[in-house]
Write a protein that holds these residues in place. Structure first.
Motif, PDB file in Angstrom:
ATOM      1  N   CYS A 133      19.532  82.681  34.564  1.00 15.87           N
ATOM      2  CA  CYS A 133      19.463  82.315  35.923  1.00 15.87           C
ATOM      3  C   CYS A 133      17.868  82.061  36.291  1.00 15.87           C
ATOM      4  O   CYS A 133      17.319  83.276  36.184  1.00 15.87           O
ATOM      5  N   ALA A 146      25.340  77.393  41.132  1.00 17.20           N
ATOM      6  CA  ALA A 146      24.380  76.556  40.776  1.00 17.20           C
ATOM      7  C   ALA A 146      23.149  76.823  41.662  1.00 17.20           C
ATOM      8  O   ALA A 146      21.930  76.716  41.099  1.00 17.20           O
ATOM      9  N   LYS A 174      23.179  76.223  35.416  1.00 19.16           N
ATOM     10  CA  LYS A 174      24.408  75.363  35.498  1.00 19.16           C
ATOM     11  C   LYS A 174      25.816  76.014  35.257  1.00 19.16           C
ATOM     12  O   LYS A 174      26.041  76.759  34.752  1.00 19.16           O
ATOM     13  N   GLU A 175      26.651  75.432  36.281  1.00 20.08           N
ATOM     14  CA  GLU A 175      27.972  75.802  36.461  1.00 20.08           C
ATOM     15  C   GLU A 175      28.866  75.844  35.478  1.00 20.08           C
ATOM     16  O   GLU A 175      29.859  76.449  35.026  1.00 20.08           O
ATOM     17  N   THR A 176      28.417  74.791  34.464  1.00 20.36           N
ATOM     18  CA  THR A 176      29.180  74.449  33.110  1.00 20.36           C
ATOM     19  C   THR A 176      29.042  75.820  32.321  1.00 20.36           C
ATOM     20  O   THR A 176      29.754  75.732  31.546  1.00 20.36           O
ATOM     21  N   LYS A 177      27.959  76.587  32.552  1.00 25.36           N
ATOM     22  CA  LYS A 177      28.082  77.947  31.661  1.00 25.36           C
ATOM     23  C   LYS A 177      28.288  78.917  32.457  1.00 25.36           C
ATOM     24  O   LYS A 177      28.802  79.870  31.853  1.00 25.36           O
TER      25      LYS A 177
END
Ligand code: SF4
Length: 248
Positions: free
Chosen positions: A56, A152, A157-160
């Motif tokens: 982050c 985010a 990345k919110e995919t992570k």
């Protein structure tokens, strides 16, 4: 920035004892409080584990993972479970906060630690980013999880950072509170989407900031809207009390 691992996560000592990679332990020699979340203000001991599986941008504990800025040989040490249990037992404080980094990276070695802490009469709170489901042995009486999924806007990345199956595993554990760092109304809207989608409860909101001024300003931006949603609000007591000093 690199997250490469120049020091291996060797899980045992030379004598075959269970070991954890620790960034710092504090609260025994210089007493302190749990600074955030449901136990904010409770006396607490802290075991901060090294290493994280996220990167982050707004992370305030980069010394647990960012080896482009920090030297892992200086920032982490290997401690046996027995050493850590004995260290906590030297204090009458009941609450032990296991944080990071991301502590559940090392959860195989955390099982004997948590069992030892509970047997010694402690209770345990994990501070986790909610991307790794706890093994059943950690979902035990005396253990709580403060799950802090990163949005985010925190520079990830919110995919992570948002792993639905893991969030739902924490909900099913019935031992989790979901604590989101927020700084804007847009953050609250995103938290509401996630809470609705994954039935996250209870929701706690914590103002972003590493200074008294930033936390106060963000608290005033968010407080009414958090109250209107019937969520919980927490401050960052360690920042207000100790100016975010390391080891407090
Ligand atoms: S999950 Fe937490 S410790 Fe890991 S990089 Fe993000 S803020 Fe830092």
């Amino acid at each position: 920035m690199t997250t490469s691992e120049p020091v291996s996560l060797e899980p045992t000592s030379d004598k075959g004892e269970s070991c954890l990679i620790v960034a710092e332990c504090f609260g025994v020699e210089v007493p302190t409080f749990q600074g955030e979340g449901p136990s904010c203000g409770h006396p607490a001991l802290f075991i901060r584990l090294s290493r994280c599986n996220l990167t982050c941008e707004k992370c305030d504990t980069r010394y647990t993972w960012d080896w482009s800025q920090f030297d892992p040989r200086k920032e982490s040490t290997k401690r046996t479970v027995a050493h850590l249990v004995a260290w906590t037992a030297s204090s009458p404080v009941e609450l032990v906060v296991i944080t990071g980094g991301e502590p559940l990276i090392q959860q195989a070695q955390l099982v004997p630690l948590v069992q030892g802490l509970i047997a010694a009469g402690k209770r345990v709170e994990f501070e986790t980013n909610g991307t790794i489901a706890p093994v059943p042995e950690l979902v035990a009486d005396g253990v709580r999880f403060n799950v802090s999924p990163k949005l985010a806007s925190f520079g990830v990345k919110e995919t992570k950072s948002i792993v639905p199956a893991v969030l739902e595993a924490f909900v099913a554990s019935r031992r989790a509170a979901f604590k989101f760092v927020a700084s804007t109304m847009a953050d609250l809207d995103r938290i509401a989407e996630l809470a609705d989608a994954h039935r996250l409860a209870p929701v706690w909101v914590m103002p972003e900031g590493t200074t008294l001024e930033a936390i106060t300003a963000t608290t005033r931006v968010l407080a009414d809207a958090v109250a209107a949603r019937h969520w919980h609000f927490t401050t960052r007591l360690h920042v207000l009390a100790f100016a975010d000093a390391r080891g407090r």
